[in-house]
Design an enzyme around this catalytic site. Structure first.
Site, PDB file in Angstrom:
ATOM      1  N   ASP A  63     -10.404  47.703 -17.079  1.00 29.61           N
ATOM      2  CA  ASP A  63     -10.822  47.615 -18.483  1.00 29.61           C
ATOM      3  C   ASP A  63     -10.124  48.633 -19.394  1.00 29.61           C
ATOM      4  O   ASP A  63      -9.777  49.725 -18.969  1.00 29.61           O
ATOM      5  CB  ASP A  63     -12.344  47.787 -18.594  1.00 29.61           C
ATOM      6  CG  ASP A  63     -13.089  46.527 -18.153  1.00 29.61           C
ATOM      7  OD1 ASP A  63     -12.433  45.487 -17.954  1.00 29.61           O
ATOM      8  OD2 ASP A  63     -14.321  46.593 -18.010  1.00 29.61           O
ATOM      9  N   GLU A 116     -13.288  54.638 -18.883  1.00 27.25           N
ATOM     10  CA  GLU A 116     -13.843  54.288 -17.584  1.00 27.25           C
ATOM     11  C   GLU A 116     -12.821  53.448 -16.808  1.00 27.25           C
ATOM     12  O   GLU A 116     -12.579  53.680 -15.625  1.00 27.25           O
ATOM     13  CB  GLU A 116     -15.137  53.490 -17.819  1.00 27.25           C
ATOM     14  CG  GLU A 116     -16.203  53.663 -16.778  1.00 27.25           C
ATOM     15  CD  GLU A 116     -16.780  55.074 -16.705  1.00 27.25           C
ATOM     16  OE1 GLU A 116     -16.792  55.785 -17.731  1.00 27.25           O
ATOM     17  OE2 GLU A 116     -17.185  55.461 -15.608  1.00 27.25           O
ATOM     18  N   HIS A 173      -9.391  50.332 -30.201  1.00 28.39           N
ATOM     19  CA  HIS A 173      -9.114  48.908 -30.210  1.00 28.39           C
ATOM     20  C   HIS A 173      -9.972  48.231 -31.245  1.00 28.39           C
ATOM     21  O   HIS A 173     -10.435  48.861 -32.180  1.00 28.39           O
ATOM     22  CB  HIS A 173      -9.192  48.288 -28.828  1.00 28.39           C
ATOM     23  CG  HIS A 173     -10.257  48.860 -27.962  1.00 28.39           C
ATOM     24  ND1 HIS A 173     -11.563  48.526 -28.111  1.00 28.39           N
ATOM     25  CD2 HIS A 173     -10.194  49.762 -26.954  1.00 28.39           C
ATOM     26  CE1 HIS A 173     -12.263  49.185 -27.213  1.00 28.39           C
ATOM     27  NE2 HIS A 173     -11.472  49.951 -26.499  1.00 28.39           N
ATOM     28  N   GLU A 182     -11.281  45.085 -12.102  1.00 29.58           N
ATOM     29  CA  GLU A 182     -12.516  45.516 -11.453  1.00 29.58           C
ATOM     30  C   GLU A 182     -13.529  44.420 -11.207  1.00 29.58           C
ATOM     31  O   GLU A 182     -14.468  44.629 -10.460  1.00 29.58           O
ATOM     32  CB  GLU A 182     -13.172  46.723 -12.153  1.00 29.58           C
ATOM     33  CG  GLU A 182     -13.627  46.535 -13.572  1.00 29.58           C
ATOM     34  CD  GLU A 182     -12.529  46.882 -14.546  1.00 29.58           C
ATOM     35  OE1 GLU A 182     -11.640  46.009 -14.719  1.00 29.58           O
ATOM     36  OE2 GLU A 182     -12.558  47.975 -15.149  1.00 29.58           O
ATOM     37  N   ASP A 241     -10.568  51.074 -21.423  1.00 32.20           N
ATOM     38  CA  ASP A 241     -11.192  52.274 -21.987  1.00 32.20           C
ATOM     39  C   ASP A 241     -11.127  53.394 -20.951  1.00 32.20           C
ATOM     40  O   ASP A 241     -10.524  53.238 -19.892  1.00 32.20           O
ATOM     41  CB  ASP A 241     -12.636  51.995 -22.444  1.00 32.20           C
ATOM     42  CG  ASP A 241     -13.526  51.480 -21.318  1.00 32.20           C
ATOM     43  OD1 ASP A 241     -13.073  51.461 -20.147  1.00 32.20           O
ATOM     44  OD2 ASP A 241     -14.669  51.101 -21.592  1.00 32.20           O
ATOM     45  N   ARG A 266     -16.752  47.190 -25.347  1.00 29.20           N
ATOM     46  CA  ARG A 266     -17.106  48.603 -25.532  1.00 29.20           C
ATOM     47  C   ARG A 266     -16.140  49.208 -26.546  1.00 29.20           C
ATOM     48  O   ARG A 266     -15.011  49.538 -26.226  1.00 29.20           O
ATOM     49  CB  ARG A 266     -17.029  49.368 -24.219  1.00 29.20           C
ATOM     50  CG  ARG A 266     -18.097  48.940 -23.254  1.00 29.20           C
ATOM     51  CD  ARG A 266     -18.311  49.901 -22.126  1.00 29.20           C
ATOM     52  NE  ARG A 266     -19.291  49.316 -21.226  1.00 29.20           N
ATOM     53  CZ  ARG A 266     -18.974  48.576 -20.166  1.00 29.20           C
ATOM     54  NH1 ARG A 266     -17.720  48.382 -19.850  1.00 29.20           N
ATOM     55  NH2 ARG A 266     -19.918  48.042 -19.437  1.00 29.20           N
ATOM     56  N   TYR A 276     -12.813  42.987 -25.999  1.00 27.74           N
ATOM     57  CA  TYR A 276     -13.520  43.967 -25.182  1.00 27.74           C
ATOM     58  C   TYR A 276     -14.767  44.492 -25.901  1.00 27.74           C
ATOM     59  O   TYR A 276     -14.728  44.787 -27.091  1.00 27.74           O
ATOM     60  CB  TYR A 276     -12.585  45.129 -24.827  1.00 27.74           C
ATOM     61  CG  TYR A 276     -13.151  46.008 -23.735  1.00 27.74           C
ATOM     62  CD1 TYR A 276     -13.557  45.448 -22.530  1.00 27.74           C
ATOM     63  CD2 TYR A 276     -13.291  47.376 -23.919  1.00 27.74           C
ATOM     64  CE1 TYR A 276     -14.086  46.246 -21.525  1.00 27.74           C
ATOM     65  CE2 TYR A 276     -13.813  48.186 -22.907  1.00 27.74           C
ATOM     66  CZ  TYR A 276     -14.210  47.604 -21.721  1.00 27.74           C
ATOM     67  OH  TYR A 276     -14.733  48.394 -20.731  1.00 27.74           O
TER      68      TYR A 276
END
Ligand SMILES: [Zn+2]
Ligand SMILES: [Zn+2]
Ligand SMILES: [Zn+2]
Ligand SMILES: [Zn+2]
Length: 732
Positions: free
Chosen positions: A81, A85, A333, A7, A83, A290, A288
């Protein structure tokens, strides 16, 4: 050709490095599809809450480029990513480039997720591609659909019942409520006096020792009595307590804890922290960002231990496991940590460098030995009195342990002089200081996130955006670093608390988050979950459609009288905040600012003509400092304004600027003709399209402005219904 889609362009660049030209790497630049903001019909509720997505405006070119590349590709890897989203973005892209009839049968689409963008992690992930996790992306879809439905319905109701243009969200509203509840506690707080008594003494070895009285009296006479007794008596050490205390390192960072630490140590707000963290992740420097996990992967652990040994010595190493209550195994994670623990400094911008250093310290410290502190507590009594103890506390670092890597956890040593039980102290001086209890503080951004996490509201991916939404809607202001609800915010929250208490409660919001987690786990059904929520919710919204419009925010203080008729006043809400309005409005239009300044002071002169619009009112002349206008006396029932073509157009309209309240609205000429703005420019940037009439909008409190022949006077606020009133409404 093989195509890999991520993204963000900088993530694309980092990944390309590790793929040796085998893949064409392209960025979607965020979301490519979404539900339209203002069209509830985009969700097929009857059909099972099926969303009809639209390509995000401005993304058409990106989508068509991805489509044409995919047509030529033999293989597409979706590497968004790791997750919910990211899973959703991957699915949207897959639907757009390969969905439906156009889908080339030979096209293979696979999903990979990088928790860190390093050569090892990228190769590892590329070797184990999988299909899109439909549960995970369904959970994201459920959140999106829920939020949109609540947004459409609640906002629609608030427009009707409170004020046009306001909005409310599913997760923002509980956050706003928490801020408003705190604000009420602060307003209701009654400070209490108390006195702190401290004494300075000499030990037998003539070393100074300060002690504090163990109680804090709440009256001056009690304090004076203690001081008098303490001065007369003999001071003797009653106890010396020494103990070793261990101080454990803190867990590695999660999204919430990094936002808190960056706020207190670097002064970053959560948005700034997440932007810097995102860059560090995309450049392959950290894992990552988040996450709500505090665990460290088995690959990284030996590297961290090795770094500790090399940098601080083997005496400092202690392998630790931090456990978290991670609900969703799919997303479980790691903590946020450096991808290469031996790199102490990294990042491009100043923000990135400072944040990286924070992450490095916290990560390294988490695998180090406890710090050991020697604590001393000295107590003294004044003999011959019933006074309580006077005490002194000392602390001394014996072994720094993890504090060597993370200085932010350390306190200064307080070294007390050598002293023993039974020693006599000589009083040098004793003083009292009057203090007042303080109300609970307002939440900072990071403090609110901590609170939300504690109450189970929101998730790592939503914390920063909750606050950004509240600020953007002007429901909350930032005062220094703390969050203060605005008048509008308080009204909206008050309305929701009265009518939707359950929906915006902690327990309901937290339960909904859990249910979304269960959808992600595959243990809960999407349609059933939405149905169970939406049925009762719409019923409630429909019921509340019958309540009266909220126009008043309560009565003004009785000492305040209407400047026109002397009657009582009430508090109302305008776009600019609260103001005082005559309770007899619209029969009397007396109004005051909340500070008690007169809002409309124009004198009324009759012209002798009758109003051509309604035929009932008289035309009156209202005069400002530099301008005048002729209007119907029956305002606001009739909004007729006579435009005099011969009247000279003065540069200043005489209308006070509603924003800075210092300048006046003045006429200016711009590229597209005349416009009106504050003459306090550039200090104040208030601007409106047409000449203000000097009156305020009865609906929203914004300035009214001249309109056209058919609509002579309009509200200057585009979002207000009075901005484009339907003509028939004007005639009663
Ligand atoms: Zn009045
Ligand atoms: Zn009229
Ligand atoms: Zn101004
Ligand atoms: Zn208005």
């Amino acid at each position: 050709m093989k195509l890999l889609i991520v993204e963000s362009p900088s993530k694309a660049k980092t990944i390309s490095k590790y793929l040796h030209g085998e893949y064409t790497v392209k960025a979607s630049v965020g979301h490519v599809r979404d539900l339209p903001k203002s069209n509830k019909d985009a969700i097929d509720i009857e059909g099972g809450f099926i969303p009809n997505y639209e390509i995000t405006p401005g993304k058409e070119a990106v989508v068509s480029e991805l489509k044409s590349l995919a047509r030529k590709a033999d293989e597409v890897i979706l590497a968004t990513d790791p997750d919910r989203e990211g899973e959703a973005i991957a699915w949207h892209i897959a639907e757009l480039i390969g969905g439906g009839k156009e889908r080339p049968s030979r096209l293979k689409m696979k999903r990979v997720a990088f928790h860190e963008i390093t050569e090892r992690a990228v190769n590892e992930a590329m070797a184990h591609p999988r299909d899109i996790d439909q549960n995970l992306r369904k959970a994201q879809e459920a959140r999106r659909v829920l939020d949109r439905l609540v947004g459409y319905d609640l906002s629609g109701l608030i427009w009707k019942k409170v004020r046009y243009g306001l909005s409310a969200g599913r997760v923002q509203s509980p956050a706003l409520r928490i801020l408003c509840e705190r604000e009420r506690e602060i307003k209701a707080f009654i400070p209490k006096d108390f006195w702190v008594i401290s004494a300075l003494t000499n030990t037998p070895a003539k070393k100074e020792l300060s002690l504090a009285y163990s109680e804090k009296p709440e009256a001056q006479d009690i304090t004076d009595d203690i001081l008098a007794k303490a001065k007369k008596g003999v001071w003797q050490v009653s106890e010396v307590k020494k103990e070793k205390a261990n101080k454990k390192p803190r867990a590695p960072f999660t999204t919430s804890t990094i936002q808190q630490a960056a706020s207190s140590q670097l002064g970053f707000n959560p948005g700034r922290t997440m932007r810097a963290a995102q860059k560090l992740y995309e450049n392959g420097l950290i894992t990552y960002m988040r996450t709500d996990s505090t665990s460290i992967s088995q690959d990284a652990l030996p590297l961290i231990l090795e770094t500790v040994t090399k940098k601080f010595g083997a005496d400092y190493v202690e392998q630790r496991v931090f456990t978290t209550k991670v609900k969703n195994a799919q997303e479980a994670h790691e903590a946020i940590r450096p991808t290469n623990p031996s790199t102490e400094r990294a990042g491009t911008s100043d923000d990135e460098k400072r944040l990286y250093s924070l992450i490095w310290s916290r990560t390294i410290a988490s695998q180090m030995k406890d710090a050991i502190v020697n604590k001393t507590k000295v107590s003294a009594l004044v003999s011959g009195t019933e006074l309580k103890e006077f005490t002194a506390a000392g602390s001394q670092l014996l072994f720094p342990g993890w504090l060597k890597a993370d200085l932010s956890g350390s306190d200064d040593d307080v070294i007390l002089p050598d002293i023993a039980e039974g020693d006599i102290l000589t009083l040098i001086s004793i003083d009292s200081e009057q203090k007042q209890t303080m109300p609970p503080p307002r939440y900072t951004e990071a403090g609110l996130i901590k609170e939300l996490e504690k109450r189970g509201i929101g998730r790592p991916s939503t914390y920063a955006s909750i606050i950004e939404t509240l600020l953007a809607r002007k429901y909350v202001d930032k005062e220094q670093k703390s969050l203060k609800p605005t008048d509008v915010g308080e009204v909206v929250s008050g309305f929701l608390e009265t009518h939707f208490a359950d929906i915006i409660s902690d327990s309901f919001t937290a339960e909904m988050e859990d249910e979304l987690d269960e959808i992600a786990d595959g243990t809960r059904d999407y349609t059933k979950t939405l149905k169970a929520f939406y049925g009762p919710f719409t019923k409630l919204v429909k019921e509340k459609g019958k309540i009266e419009k909220v126009t008043s925010m309560g009565d003004a203080d009785q000492s305040i009288k209407c400047p026109k008729c002397g009657g009582p006043m009430e508090i109302k809400l305008s776009k600019m905040g609260r103001f005082l309005s005559c309770k007899r409005f619209p029969d009397c239009d007396g109004a005051l600012t909340i500070e008690g300044k007169i809002l409309e002071k124009k004198e009324i002169k009759e012209t002798g003509e009758m109003c051509p619009e309604c035929g009932k009112g008289k035309l009156v002349e209202r005069e400002g400092k530099n301008g005048r206008f002729i209007a119907c006396s029956r305002y606001p029932k009739c909004k007729f304004v006579k435009v005099d073509p011969n009247a000279p157009k003065p540069p200043t309209t005489g209308v006070e600027c509603p924003v800075c309240k210092k300048g006046e609205v003045a006429e200016r000429r711009g590229r597209f003709g005349p416009f009106f703005s504050c003459n306090n420019y550039p200090a104040c940037k208030f601007i409106m399209k047409s000449r203000p009439t000097g009156r305020i909008c009865e609906l929203c409190g914004s300035l009214m402005m001249e309109g056209t022949k058919t609509i002579p006077e309009r509200c200057s606020d585009k979002a207000c219904k009075n901005n484009l009133p339907v003509k028939k409404n004007l005639k009663e």
